[in-house]
Write an enzyme that holds these catalytic residues in place. Structure first.
Site, mmCIF file in Angstrom:
data_model
loop_
_atom_site.group_PDB
_atom_site.id
_atom_site.type_symbol
_atom_site.label_atom_id
_atom_site.label_comp_id
_atom_site.label_asym_id
_atom_site.label_seq_id
_atom_site.Cartn_x
_atom_site.Cartn_y
_atom_site.Cartn_z
ATOM 1 C CD GLU A 1 8.909 -46.063 -33.195
ATOM 2 O OE1 GLU A 1 10.109 -46.562 -33.911
ATOM 3 O OE2 GLU A 1 8.588 -45.025 -34.179
ATOM 4 C CB SER B 1 11.373 -44.251 -30.903
ATOM 5 O OG SER B 1 12.553 -43.786 -31.389
#
Length: 439
Positions: free
Chosen positions: A326, A352
């Site tokens: 991420e 994210s």
């Protein structure tokens, strides 16, 4: 009865592993966190990520106040997005997704879910009867209307695969073009999940979208979507009109997510278009290339990235990671440096739900299998056109073929993984354009 803790990216696996497809299943998510308050504004975790560079007393206040209690992050990030889509596809009771972790309403909904699961057992209603192509379309439409996390593209395709349903990445873009963006939530907008809860939550959003939904889809109430919406009562009409726009006057004419194709992403890539400023919807710039998230952070913080650049972070895809890392830290560093309206970021990893700006992820094929993103060199011009759904590497095809013939995986610590679970994962995982499922 599947109890989901307030944790990011956990819903699909728990539905499949704990719920089992041929048994009655109700999902109860832990609930969002209340927004914090400092510096005369409401806060969430992304404020900390984006503003840490200011340091000093500002950072101290953010760290102390941004996350005031239990729950998943207060904005529409991945955990809350998936809770909303779980409710939209019929696997949670109406109102469950936005009922906050510290609210007694969440406890009541958990108790009602325990009672309702007994009814589903008696009626023989299983998860497989609820999760259908129609219910997944409902979830995608709600996703587009609320401007949810780009991770939903991975999660919903993975859920579809578990249920033996055919859901491809193009479907997200098709429904995005047909579904307006109605709720301007963090990180792209000003509202938190608490505002959506007070505006009526997902039932209120689905009521606004009613004409676009499959109303005969079955839900864990034992009733159809249309019947649930008939029973919904709006108790805060002024808040509803402030937070949830109408179809005729939406926040944006198209939904939250766009799928881009082109010479840099032949199998597709994903961007949260409603969190991109109008000035960056179309952009061309020179590539600044990094082979890992760590290298990109050192470069961004060290001043290597300038306004107008296109940051490329590669070898972070399903096989390259291994697992799709991420890239929240690099995107937050760019935003914190005030460059979210002048610098684009492209990766074969993911983001994210709190990412905003011209950040394009899930670039497929990924670098670890020799996709075009592996062939990008510093200074190459990259063209982004989100309205046209295009992502192109502006390099002569003959030159790309020459680079492809010379390409080999770089010498990285991740490549030393030859045994164990991660090696097996790397061998079996599919492209992000197929949901990164195991085959």
């Amino acid at each position: 009865l599947v109890m989901i803790p307030t944790c990011d990216k956990i819903v699909p696996g728990h539905i499949m592993a704990a719920g089992r497809l041929d048994l009655p299943t109700i999902v109860v998510t832990g609930g969002p966190m209340m927004p914090g308050f400092a510096c005369d504004k409401e806060l969430d975790l992304i404020n900390v990520f984006e503003e840490w560079q200011k340091g000093g007393e500002t950072l101290d206040a953010l760290e102390d106040m941004a996350c005031p209690g239990a729950g998943s992050c207060a904005g529409l990030f991945t955990a809350n997005t998936m809770a909303c889509l779980t409710e939209a596809m019929g696997l949670s009771l109406p109102g469950c997704a936005t009922a906050h972790a510290v609210d007694a309403r969440k406890i009541r909904l958990a108790k009602l879910s325990g009672m309702k699961i007994m009814e589903l057992v008696e009626k023989g209603i299983t998860a497989r009867q609820i999760v259908t192509a129609a219910s997944l379309d409902n979830a995608i439409r709600v996703d587009m209307a609320i401007g949810g996390s780009t991770n939903t593209v991975l999660h919903l395709m993975a859920i579809a695969a578990e249920f033996g349903l055919d859901l491809n990445i193009e479907r997200f873009d098709q429904l995005s073009r047909e579904t307006p963006h109605l709720v301007n939530l963090r990180p792209g907008g000003p509202h938190h999940i608490l505002d959506l809860e007070r505006a009526g939550g997902i039932p209120a959003v689905m009521s606004t979208l009613r004409s676009r939904l499959a109303l005969d889809a079955l839900t864990v109430t034992g009733q159809r979507v249309g019947e649930n919406l008939d029973a919904f009562k709006l108790i805060n009409p002024l808040t509803n009109s402030r937070v949830i726009s109408t179809i005729n006057k939406p926040v944006h004419a198209e939904g939250g997510i766009a799928i881009l194709f082109g010479s840099l992403s032949p199998e597709g890539s994903v961007v949260k278009q409603t969190a991109v400023s109008p000035s960056m919807l179309v952009h061309s710039g020179p590539a600044v290339v990094y082979d890992s998230e760590e290298a990109s952070m050192a470069g961004i913080v060290g001043g290597e990235v300038k306004p107008g650049d296109v940051v490329v972070i590669r070898y972070e895809g399903p096989k390259g990671g291994p697992g799709m890392r991420e890239a929240l830290a690099p995107t937050s560093a760019i935003a914190g440096a005030g460059m979210s309206e002048s610098v684009a970021l492209i990766t074969d990893g993911r983001f994210s739900g709190g990412t905003r700006g011209p950040c394009i992820g899930h670039v497929s094929p990924e670098a670890a299998v020799g996709g075009p993103i592996a062939l990008v060199r510093p200074g190459d011009m990259i063209s982004i056109n989100i309205p046209a759904r295009k992502l192109d590497l502006l390099v002569d095809p003959a030159e790309l073929e020459r680079r492809r013939s010379e390409w080999k995986m770089p010498d990285m610590p991740e490549n030393a993984i030859k045994t164990g679970v991660l090696a097996r994962y790397r061998k079996s995982v599919t492209s992000a354009s197929m949901g990164s499922v195991l085959r």
